[in-house]
Enzyme design. Structure first.
Site, short mmCIF file in Angstrom:
data_model
loop_
_atom_site.label_atom_id
_atom_site.label_comp_id
_atom_site.label_asym_id
_atom_site.label_seq_id
_atom_site.Cartn_x
_atom_site.Cartn_y
_atom_site.Cartn_z
N ASN A 147 0.83 -1.21 0.00
CA ASN A 147 0.00 0.00 0.00
C ASN A 147 0.86 1.26 0.00
OD1 ASN A 147 -2.58 -1.10 -0.03
ND2 ASN A 147 -2.69 -1.28 2.19
N GLU B 163 -5.91 -8.33 4.98
CA GLU B 163 -5.12 -9.09 4.00
C GLU B 163 -4.97 -10.53 4.45
OE1 GLU B 163 -3.56 -8.55 6.99
OE2 GLU B 163 -1.53 -8.71 6.14
P1 GH3 Z 1 2.95 -8.91 8.07
O1 GH3 Z 1 3.92 -9.53 7.13
O2 GH3 Z 1 3.44 -8.98 9.49
O3 GH3 Z 1 1.59 -9.49 7.94
O4 GH3 Z 1 2.90 -7.37 7.72
P2 GH3 Z 1 1.70 -6.60 7.04
O5 GH3 Z 1 2.23 -5.28 6.59
O6 GH3 Z 1 1.10 -7.45 5.97
O7 GH3 Z 1 0.65 -6.51 8.21
P3 GH3 Z 1 -0.01 -5.26 8.89
O8 GH3 Z 1 -1.03 -5.84 9.80
O9 GH3 Z 1 1.04 -4.37 9.51
O10 GH3 Z 1 -0.68 -4.47 7.72
C1 GH3 Z 1 -1.78 -4.93 7.05
C2 GH3 Z 1 -2.17 -3.91 6.04
O11 GH3 Z 1 -3.25 -4.33 5.24
C3 GH3 Z 1 -2.60 -2.61 6.70
C4 GH3 Z 1 -3.88 -2.24 5.99
O12 GH3 Z 1 -3.90 -0.94 5.56
C5 GH3 Z 1 -3.91 -3.17 4.80
N1 GH3 Z 1 -5.26 -3.49 4.38
C6 GH3 Z 1 -6.23 -4.07 5.09
N2 GH3 Z 1 -7.35 -4.17 4.36
C7 GH3 Z 1 -7.09 -3.62 3.14
C8 GH3 Z 1 -7.85 -3.43 1.95
O13 GH3 Z 1 -9.04 -3.78 1.83
N3 GH3 Z 1 -7.24 -2.84 0.89
C9 GH3 Z 1 -5.95 -2.45 0.96
N4 GH3 Z 1 -5.40 -1.89 -0.11
N5 GH3 Z 1 -5.22 -2.61 2.08
C10 GH3 Z 1 -5.76 -3.19 3.15
MG MG Z 2 0.19 -9.28 6.54
MG MG Z 3 -2.60 -9.44 8.97
#
Ligand code: GH3
Ligand code: MG
Ligand code: MG
Length: 307
Positions: free
Chosen positions: A197, A232
């Protein structure tokens, strides 16, 4: 003496004529009356159709009742009851007498290739005369179906959402407890998705979520359930009989994601946590174990499967 016998005979004859006339008249009135109803309306005895309104004849494709009766004189031959566990109304030759007043019976009528759903009601008019109405609820049923389908899908990825997955898991858990059938849970989390993102923008992130969903879905068997668990994270309910089998499946999915070329972001990886059903499990406990396994997969360096 002869005159009195003749008189008595004439009276009996008259009474019979009046009875026949009033009977005929009654049915004629009924025939007129049912034409005011837009729903399919039928007058029947306990066994035989007497009249059907034009709405009904038109729907079924008959010119008149005579033509309809050439096909069948029994109303029950024109529809099928949609039976549920506790409803079974249309049975036996005099079924029409057994349906309680005001009771809606769900039935289906098939014309050509089209099957439509109706609510059938029966009213007893007098001895051996029943009015049966069929109210078409097909549109309502279709709308309800669309709404409940929408309610169980994740808007972005179009796969099942968390709520739907939980209902599937609840059913699976119930079955597992009764029949001792094994199943496994595979929790999947995209690695460093926040970075996707941050680097490419939220829309590119969304695109990845859509592509991951369709890739995983294409690799799963139809009997396995797959959903977006949130953000995610994705979840699979697999009917794999051993942890080893589930591990193999997850490993196949992990490798497929690793080598896939995603639009814009090109390469991403995922971590996997697996748990297997245990006798005392609840929804929360079986998922918790998969979550703990996923947490360890992340701690061990990501892009791996852990059980
Ligand atoms: P890790 O490897 O530890 O899982 O790191 P990560 O960055 O994947 O995990 P983190 O929980 O820090 O971040 C998850 C991100 O997913 C943050 C959030 O903005 C993004 N996200 C959640 N839902 C959506 C969505 O519907 N669309 C988008 N584009 N991003 C999303
Ligand atoms: Mg993740
Ligand atoms: Mg996660």
């Amino acid at each position: 003496m002869l005159t009195s016998i003749l008189c008595a005979l004439v009276i009996v004859l008259l009474l019979i004529l009046i009875w026949i006339y009033s009977k005929k008249n009654f049915d004629t009135h009924l025939r007129t009356f049912i034409e005011f109803n837009n729903d399919i309306t039928v007058i029947t005895t306990e066994t035989e159709i007497i009249a059907m309104n034009k709405a009904g004849l038109h729907f079924l494709g008959f010119k008149n009742v005579k033509e309809l009766k050439k096909k069948t004189k029994y109303l029950s031959k024109l529809f099928t009851e949609i039976r549920t566990e506790d409803s079974k109304y249309v049975t036996g030759i005099n079924w029409v007498t057994k349906i309680p007043k005001g009771q809606n019976v769900k039935v289906q009528i098939t014309t050509g290739a089209l099957t439509q759903t109706f609510l059938m009601q029966v009213s007893r008019i007098k001895e051996n005369r029943y009015m049966v109405t069929f109210h078409n609820i097909s549109r309502m049923v279709a709308e309800k179906d669309t709404i409940s389908k929408l309610a169980e899908k994740d808007e972005l990825t179009q796969i099942y959402n968390r709520a739907k997955f939980k209902t599937i898991l609840a059913t699976c858990l119930r079955n597992a407890k009764i029949h001792n059938t094994p199943f496994t849970i595979i929790l999947i989390d995209i690695d460093h998705f926040k970075k996707v993102n941050d680097t490419y923008g939220h829309d590119a992130g969304d695109k990845v979520l859509i592509q991951v969903s369709s890739l995983l879905k294409s690799l799963l068997r139809s009997q396995d359930s797959f959903a977006r668990w949130g953000g995610e994270e994705f979840i699979i309910l697999s009917h794999s009989s051993t942890l080893g089998e589930a591990h193999k499946l997850a490993e196949r999915l992990r490798q497929s994601i690793e080598i896939f070329s995603f639009d814009i972001v090109k390469h991403i990886t995922c971590s996997f946590g697996i748990s297997q059903y245990e006798t005392d499990d609840t929804i929360d406990s079986v998922i918790k174990r998969a979550d703990n396994a996923l947490y360890r997969a992340k701690a061990m360096g990501r892009n791996r499967v852990n059980a």
